[in-house]
Design a protein around this motif. Structure first.
Motif, short mmCIF file in Angstrom:
data_model
loop_
_atom_site.label_atom_id
_atom_site.label_comp_id
_atom_site.label_asym_id
_atom_site.label_seq_id
_atom_site.Cartn_x
_atom_site.Cartn_y
_atom_site.Cartn_z
N GLY A 37 28.32 -30.05 -72.80
CA GLY A 37 28.13 -30.60 -71.47
C GLY A 37 29.13 -31.70 -71.21
O GLY A 37 29.45 -32.49 -72.10
N SER A 38 29.63 -31.76 -69.97
CA SER A 38 30.62 -32.77 -69.64
C SER A 38 30.70 -32.95 -68.14
O SER A 38 30.55 -31.98 -67.38
CB SER A 38 31.99 -32.39 -70.19
OG SER A 38 33.01 -33.25 -69.71
N SER A 39 30.97 -34.18 -67.70
CA SER A 39 31.21 -34.42 -66.28
C SER A 39 32.59 -33.95 -65.87
O SER A 39 32.91 -33.93 -64.68
CB SER A 39 31.05 -35.91 -65.97
OG SER A 39 31.94 -36.68 -66.77
N LEU A 91 17.37 -38.51 -67.58
CA LEU A 91 17.48 -38.37 -66.13
C LEU A 91 18.46 -37.25 -65.79
O LEU A 91 19.51 -37.11 -66.46
CB LEU A 91 17.95 -39.68 -65.48
CG LEU A 91 17.02 -40.88 -65.64
CD1 LEU A 91 17.67 -42.12 -65.04
CD2 LEU A 91 15.66 -40.62 -64.98
N TRP A 92 18.14 -36.47 -64.76
CA TRP A 92 19.04 -35.39 -64.37
C TRP A 92 20.37 -35.96 -63.89
O TRP A 92 20.41 -36.93 -63.13
CB TRP A 92 18.42 -34.55 -63.25
CG TRP A 92 17.26 -33.72 -63.72
CD1 TRP A 92 15.96 -33.85 -63.34
CD2 TRP A 92 17.31 -32.65 -64.65
NE1 TRP A 92 15.18 -32.93 -63.99
CE2 TRP A 92 15.99 -32.17 -64.80
CE3 TRP A 92 18.33 -32.05 -65.39
CZ2 TRP A 92 15.66 -31.12 -65.65
CZ3 TRP A 92 18.01 -31.01 -66.23
CH2 TRP A 92 16.70 -30.55 -66.36
N LYS A 93 21.47 -35.32 -64.34
CA LYS A 93 22.81 -35.74 -63.95
C LYS A 93 23.58 -34.49 -63.51
O LYS A 93 24.12 -33.75 -64.33
CB LYS A 93 23.53 -36.43 -65.11
CG LYS A 93 24.87 -37.04 -64.69
CD LYS A 93 25.49 -37.85 -65.82
CE LYS A 93 26.78 -38.51 -65.35
NZ LYS A 93 27.42 -39.30 -66.44
N PRO A 94 23.61 -34.21 -62.19
CA PRO A 94 24.23 -32.96 -61.71
C PRO A 94 25.68 -32.77 -62.12
O PRO A 94 26.16 -31.64 -62.17
CB PRO A 94 24.08 -33.07 -60.19
CG PRO A 94 22.87 -33.94 -59.99
CD PRO A 94 22.95 -34.94 -61.10
N PHE A 142 17.99 -27.69 -69.13
CA PHE A 142 19.03 -27.57 -68.11
C PHE A 142 18.36 -27.16 -66.80
O PHE A 142 17.33 -26.48 -66.79
CB PHE A 142 20.06 -26.49 -68.45
CG PHE A 142 20.68 -26.57 -69.81
CD1 PHE A 142 20.93 -27.79 -70.43
CD2 PHE A 142 21.01 -25.40 -70.49
CE1 PHE A 142 21.50 -27.85 -71.69
CE2 PHE A 142 21.59 -25.44 -71.74
CZ PHE A 142 21.82 -26.67 -72.35
N ARG A 143 18.97 -27.53 -65.71
CA ARG A 143 18.59 -26.94 -64.43
C ARG A 143 19.55 -25.80 -64.15
O ARG A 143 20.76 -25.90 -64.37
CB ARG A 143 18.63 -27.97 -63.30
CG ARG A 143 17.56 -29.06 -63.45
CD ARG A 143 17.40 -29.86 -62.17
NE ARG A 143 16.68 -29.10 -61.14
CZ ARG A 143 16.54 -29.51 -59.89
NH1 ARG A 143 17.10 -30.64 -59.49
NH2 ARG A 143 15.87 -28.78 -59.02
N ILE A 144 19.00 -24.68 -63.68
CA ILE A 144 19.79 -23.48 -63.40
C ILE A 144 19.89 -23.29 -61.90
O ILE A 144 18.93 -23.51 -61.16
CB ILE A 144 19.15 -22.24 -64.07
CG1 ILE A 144 20.01 -20.98 -63.81
CG2 ILE A 144 17.73 -22.01 -63.60
CD1 ILE A 144 19.52 -19.74 -64.57
#
Length: 748
Positions: A303-305, A287-290, A255-257
């Motif tokens: 995780g969810s959009s 691929l990163w997905k913000p 994860f990106r924090i």
């Protein structure tokens, strides 16, 4: 003698602790008296067979800046002692000391002698410190010490044991959010990868295990459970449990924090400290997905959009052992058709069971109003439901709908606070209409979530007097999920649809006290009331309070520091600094003297009568610092005297006023934090007038927030640069946006 005395195992939840370590076991004698000559502890003889240390442990990282150690009299002047701190398990030198005339720091000391003074210029932070190898001349004595320290919001490291907290709960392996406890299942490391892509972090163990630098916004981390050594892999809506370090292909683990400031992500590279709010997003197919944001509910994380930063923010708090909350006793409520109309209102639950159309969200705030303990039969054919009670079991039922089941029928429950339903049994009138199905669900972040399915059960096993042979429906729920909304979804019987009642067992869940939780301060049978003292209970907002929390610890860090109050949302614990903010006025009680005055919030410089320290009370004893405070707990408060805390200055109320005094005691000044029953829509205030012209001519920080309240509404102002008398409040004189957000509104 010990090189590692104040361990986790020894201190437990008493994380602020100190110890004299070493000396001859069984020979240390300590004396107090009228003469300074006899105020000491004898440690050991002059040949010093052991190393003697003064060891300290803190609940969080601190910097000790100064320590002075006294001796009883000359002939036993201090000789040596070195200040050290624990750094990655190793005691590390911070500063040495020198002799100092004892009268220079204990001015009233009658004897001429030299104590020991250590001044520490270093800014090192640790939760463990000691004065190592303290020594005096001749036989070894100590008469006490003065120690000055500064709490630090320590940097978040990959090896820091933390809890991930969210609204009074903590992420718990292998599930979701549960009440904070001392379980290792709530202890995590946010391990850091030296790379920032799937190629650099997956299948490269050393990229994780060899990285120990402090974590900053934008770093790549993994949630590593200390109880299992595994990680949460949140590629989908429910996290799976996977090995650490993550192997190739496990792109759901990194994860990106990002630190969260004023509801937004801080820029990459911003340092992250313990106590900060953060959020996380993940990858999709390497691929990163913000937009793939990580969040947790009571049963799982995922995780969810569909998640947002605002609803998916966690507080990274240092892990500490916490006493478990005392569970509430189980309660069973029942509805059974026996000719007694009062049965439907059993145990204070308001029924909504006649002619309710099919609905996926029936017991809303608007419908239940103040009747927050409620239940409903939802679905069935509108206008055709007939309920009967009689002398024969055959005729004790509600008819729901015909056998073709044109609607989905649910039994819905709503509670005044979070509960766990552990068991429910549903009865039918007789055979030919045996129960077929029904699933227990709870509301989790607005979504109905499965808890447990059920099975047929001979009805005489739970209603022993039932005369007919038939099978009801039994749901046993092993989950500990908590919610204030539950339902039995899609209940069905054979043939035409009937129900003869239900038995439902639930247990209330401890509710953490938050700075935004509206409570009443109860003493005996009366309540602290704005503008006076204790009065009989009413629904007036004059009896409703927020215990707003300061992120600081006292005079210099809480007064004139508005953001220390308005930006603090973490759960309240024993020892925290709070202010009594009245919901009706938005102002505080300032209890510097025996009668509290009414002042503005947040408290400006000089208003030292506003901050109180809060402590949970068990029996007549204050709980240790760090103990969680829950709604329903007994607490007491003490205040400052000038710039220093004065534990004897206890806050109390009588029928005419509230105030602070050294003549008050804990036992006579204890309040119960009572939850507030929601006010019905009809009782809501329809209009309110709020003035913001109370600050004079000042220059403000555009990044600060300013909070006002009136009649239950909260006004949060941000983005403003000045206050001016001619403008009668706030203004902004530069490009950009300034807002005033009103909270507490109810749609018509």
């Amino acid at each position: 003698e010990s090189n590692n005395f104040l361990t986790d195992a020894r201190v437990g939840s008493n994380c602020n602790a100190w110890a004299y370590v070493g000396g001859l076991s069984g020979t240390r004698s300590c004396h107090g008296g009228t003469s300074d000559t006899y105020r000491y502890c004898y440690i050991q003889p002059s040949n010093r067979p052991t190393t003697f240390n003064i060891e300290f442990r803190f609940c969080q990282g601190v910097t000790i800046s100064d320590i002075k150690i006294g001796v009883p009299h000359d002939g036993h002047d201090a000789v040596k002692g070195k200040l050290q701190y624990m750094n990655n398990g190793v005691w590390t030198d911070a500063a040495d000391g020198t002799r100092l005339n004892q009268k220079s720091f204990w001015s009233g000391w009658s004897k001429t002698c030299d104590g020991w003074h250590i001044n520490n210029p270093q800014a090192a932070s640790s939760n463990r410190w000691r004065v190592y190898d303290y020594e005096t001349e001749s036989n070894q004595y100590i008469s006490g010490f003065d120690m000055t320290y500064q709490k630090n919001a320590g940097l978040l490291l990959p090896t820091t044991d933390i809890q991930l907290q969210k609204v009074g709960s903590a992420v718990t392996y292998p599930e979701g959010l549960q009440y904070p406890s001392s379980s290792n299942a709530q202890k995590w490391n946010l391990r850091k990868c030296s790379g920032d892509t799937a190629a650099a972090c997956l299948g490269h163990g050393s990229a994780w295990t060899g990285t120990n630098s402090a974590i900053v916004s934008g770093d790549v981390i993994a949630w590593v459970s200390k109880s299992s050594g595994q990680v949460y892999d949140c590629a989908g809506a429910t996290c799976s449990r996977q090995p650490y370090p993550p192997p190739s292909g496990h792109w759901g683990t990194p994860f990106r924090i990002f630190k969260v400031e004023n509801g937004r992500a801080a820029s990459a590279g911003t340092p992250i400290h313990l106590g900060d709010s953060v959020y996380f997003y993940g990858m999709q197919a390497n691929l990163w997905k913000p937009s793939h944001i990580i969040n947790c509910g009571s049963s799982h994380c995922g995780g969810s959009s569909g998640n947002s930063i605002a609803t998916s923010t966690f507080v990274v708090d240092i892990y500490r052992a916490r006493p478990a909350a005392s569970p509430s006793p189980p309660v069973t409520m029942y509805v059974k058709y026996d000719g007694n109309s009062a049965a439907e209102r059993a145990f204070g639950f308001t029924p909504f069971f006649q002619n309710n159309a099919e609905s996926n969200n029936f017991l809303t705030d608007a419908r239940v109003g103040r009747n927050c303990n409620a239940w409903a039969y939802v679905g069935g054919l509108s206008g055709t439901r007939s309920c009967h009670g009689g002398t024969s079991d055959t005729y004790r039922y509600c008819y729901i709908q015909p056998s073709n089941r044109p609607t989905t029928f649910n039994i819905e429950f709503r509670f005044c606070q979070g509960v766990t339903i552990s068991d429910i049994k549903i009865g039918v009138p007789h055979d030919g209409h045996d129960a077929v199905k029904g699933k227990l669900q709870y509301m989790n972040n607005g979504v109905w979530t499965d808890a447990a399915d059920g099975t047929r059960l001979n009805q005489k096993s739970f209603w022993s007097g039932w005369s007919k042979t038939c099978d009801g429906w039994h749901i046993n729920n092993p989950q500990a999920a908590s919610s204030n909304r539950w339902r039995v979804y899609d209940y069905e019987t054979e043939s035409n649809q009937y129900i003869s009642g239900f038995d439902m067992t639930y247990r209330t869940t401890p509710q953490a006290l938050l700075p935004t939780t509206a409570i009443k301060l109860k003493k005996g049978s009366t309540y602290a009331t704005w503008g006076g003292g204790l009065q009989a209970s009413s629904s007036s907002t004059a009896q409703q309070w927020h215990l707003r929390k300061c992120s600081g610890t006292g005079y210099s860090t809480c007064l004139g520091k508005d953001s220390a109050w308005t930006g603090t949302q973490s759960p309240i614990r024993s020892g925290d600094v709070v202010a009594w903010v009245n919901v009706n006025s938005g102002r505080v009680y300032d209890c510097a003297g025996p009668t509290c005055s009414q002042q503005r919030f947040p408290p400006p410089n000089g208003h030292w009568g506003t901050p109180f320290r809060i402590f949970k009370v068990s029996g007549s004893t204050a709980a240790v610092t760090g103990t969680p405070v829950m709604v329903g707990d007994s607490v007491y408060f003490y205040g400052l005297h000038s710039s220093s805390w004065k534990p004897s200055h206890i806050i109390n109320c009588d029928s005419s006023r509230c105030g602070g005094s050294t003549s008050n005691s804990i036992s006579s000044s204890t309040f119960v934090l009572e939850s507030i029953t929601p006010v019905s829509q009809a009782a809501q205030v329809n209009s309110v007038t709020m003035s913001f012209n109370d600050r004079g001519d000042k220059t403000l920080s555009a990044s600060s927030r300013y909070e006002y309240a009136s009649n239950g509404y909260t006004f949060t102002l941000s983005g403003w640069t000045h206050t001016r008398n001619y403008a009668k409040g706030f203004l902004r004189n530069q490009p950009g946006t300034a807002t005033a957000v009103v909270s507490g509104l109810v749609p018509s």
